[in-house]
Write a protein that holds these residues in place. Structure first.
Motif, PDB file in Angstrom:
ATOM      1  N   ASN A 138      92.808   9.317-142.388  1.00 55.25           N
ATOM      2  CA  ASN A 138      93.053   8.939-143.783  1.00 55.25           C
ATOM      3  C   ASN A 138      94.537   9.025-144.136  1.00 55.25           C
ATOM      4  N   GLN A 162      84.183   7.791-141.527  1.00 53.47           N
ATOM      5  CA  GLN A 162      84.102   8.739-142.634  1.00 53.47           C
ATOM      6  C   GLN A 162      82.858   8.538-143.492  1.00 53.47           C
ATOM      7  N   THR A 201      91.760   0.297-140.946  1.00 57.16           N
ATOM      8  CA  THR A 201      91.055   0.921-142.073  1.00 57.16           C
ATOM      9  C   THR A 201      89.543   0.831-141.926  1.00 57.16           C
ATOM     10  N   PHE A 242      92.286  11.464-151.382  1.00 57.16           N
ATOM     11  CA  PHE A 242      92.715  10.220-150.750  1.00 57.16           C
ATOM     12  C   PHE A 242      93.114   9.183-151.806  1.00 57.16           C
ATOM     13  N   CYS A 270      91.159  -0.470-149.814  1.00 55.97           N
ATOM     14  CA  CYS A 270      91.378   0.940-149.471  1.00 55.97           C
ATOM     15  C   CYS A 270      90.781   1.856-150.538  1.00 55.97           C
ATOM     16  N   SER A 324      87.557   4.272-149.977  1.00 54.68           N
ATOM     17  CA  SER A 324      87.652   5.713-150.176  1.00 54.68           C
ATOM     18  C   SER A 324      86.505   6.227-151.036  1.00 54.68           C
ATOM     19  N   HIS A 338      88.803  14.037-154.131  1.00 56.21           N
ATOM     20  CA  HIS A 338      89.321  12.669-154.215  1.00 56.21           C
ATOM     21  C   HIS A 338      90.815  12.619-153.908  1.00 56.21           C
ATOM     22  N   ILE A 390      83.426   7.043-148.843  1.00 60.55           N
ATOM     23  CA  ILE A 390      83.503   8.120-147.867  1.00 60.55           C
ATOM     24  C   ILE A 390      82.606   9.264-148.298  1.00 60.55           C
ATOM     25  N   PHE A 433      87.220   4.176-142.211  1.00 57.88           N
ATOM     26  CA  PHE A 433      86.253   4.278-143.296  1.00 57.88           C
ATOM     27  C   PHE A 433      84.813   4.250-142.782  1.00 57.88           C
TER      28      PHE A 433
END
Length: 318
Positions: free
Chosen positions: A201, A119, A112, A4, A310, A314, A2, A317, A116
């Motif tokens: 990222n 990912q 973004t 990010f 965001c 995340s 984690h 992902i 995303f």
């Protein structure tokens, strides 16, 4: 795993501590080095990794693009306006309520959503196309919604937005496609040493950092006393987070029903349909409310929504 999320938290905290470092016109001229540089890198890497055939195939799926744009520019503005009417009956700051409407009428993000979607194992090509199409359409649609909902009229500069998109999206994407076509071995070798997804990222973290450096530099206050202002900020954060979660859930339900059973398409719908851009939102706020002393407060819901999307992105992902 984690990193990010931790990086986003660090970026926001660092922006609070030293806002002059990463703000536009600050120590590193972030209006160029980050606002342009980070987005150019994201789309150059997308151009290098996306197959041209996949991009052309995605471009022909008009029903998918129409579905995404209807969610982003019709459904979510309606959800935002409905929630704002409920909040208007409470003691919540009127400018914050109107700022929520502004945030929800914006088109999808420029960068973004692409990062995303890739990912998360989604349809990256569809996300990329909708990032371009959505922001072009949004130049016309978003001001229309704001006039209907808030009785405010005005336009962001068409030429500025289109030139920025040409420089930061289309040009690096084309260059990336050319590099992939003429030097496939070079791209393959680069991917062995560089994780394109991680680089994307990092660029998102830099963009969030720049956004909050600009915000903290403006030193936005919501109340006469420090406690009142802090409490209102907390309420604003909670409301924006709840709205973001609500929108994501609604978009997810629509995505599962409207993507024809394709998980890849559903991911692209969620990422593009629920995210909102700062690139058009901040200029529009300046045009419509620039003379108001509370223009900074009006931008707060969009800024908080941006950070929240965001964080939620995340979590999705792989």
């Amino acid at each position: 795993e984690h990193w990010f999320i931790l990086a986003l938290g660090f970026a926001i905290g660092f922006a609070k501590a030293v806002p002059d470092f990463g703000r536009n016109g600050g120590w590193i001229a972030a209006q160029w080095t980050i606002k342009y540089g980070a987005v150019i890198i994201i789309f150059f890497l997308s151009g290098c990794s996306l197959k041209t055939k996949a991009l052309l195939t995605a471009a022909t799926r008009l029903h998918l693009h129409l579905f995404i744009q209807c969610i982003c520019l019709v459904l979510t503005p309606a959800i935002g306006y409905g929630i704002s009417r409920g909040l208007a009956r409470t003691s919540m700051n009127e400018d914050l309520v109107n700022g929520l409407v502004v945030a929800m009428t914006m088109p999808t993000t420029i960068s973004t959503n692409v990062v995303f979607t890739k990912q998360s194992g989604g349809n990256e090509a569809a996300a990329l196309i909708n990032a371009v199409v959505g922001n072009i359409i949004g130049i016309f649609v978003s001001p229309g919604w704001l006039y209907l909902y808030l009785k405010r009229s005005g336009q962001a500069s068409y030429s500025d937005v289109i030139v920025q998109m040409a420089i930061t999206i289309i040009a690096p994407l084309v260059v990336g496609q050319l590099v992939q076509y003429f030097g496939p071995d070079l791209v393959k070798k680069a991917q062995e040493y560089i994780n394109f997804g991680k680089v994307g990222n990092v660029m998102i973290v830099l963009l969030v950092w720049n956004t909050f450096c600009n915000t903290f530099h403006k030193d936005i206050h919501l109340g006469a006393g420090p406690r009142g202002g802090f409490e209102k900020q907390c309420v604003c954060v909670c409301v924006c987070v709840c709205v973001c979660v609500c929108v994501c859930v609604c978009v997810y339900v629509c995505a599962r029903r409207g993507s024809g059973g394709s998980v890849c398409d559903a991911v692209a719908v969620v990422m593009c349909g629920s995210t909102k851009t700062l690139a058009l939102g901040m200029p529009l706020i300046s045009v419509l409310f620039g003379k108001s002393a509370n223009a900074g407060i009006l931008s707060l819901p969009l800024l908080i929504y941006h950070a929240t999307q965001c964080l939620l992105g995340s979590l999705m992902i792989k």
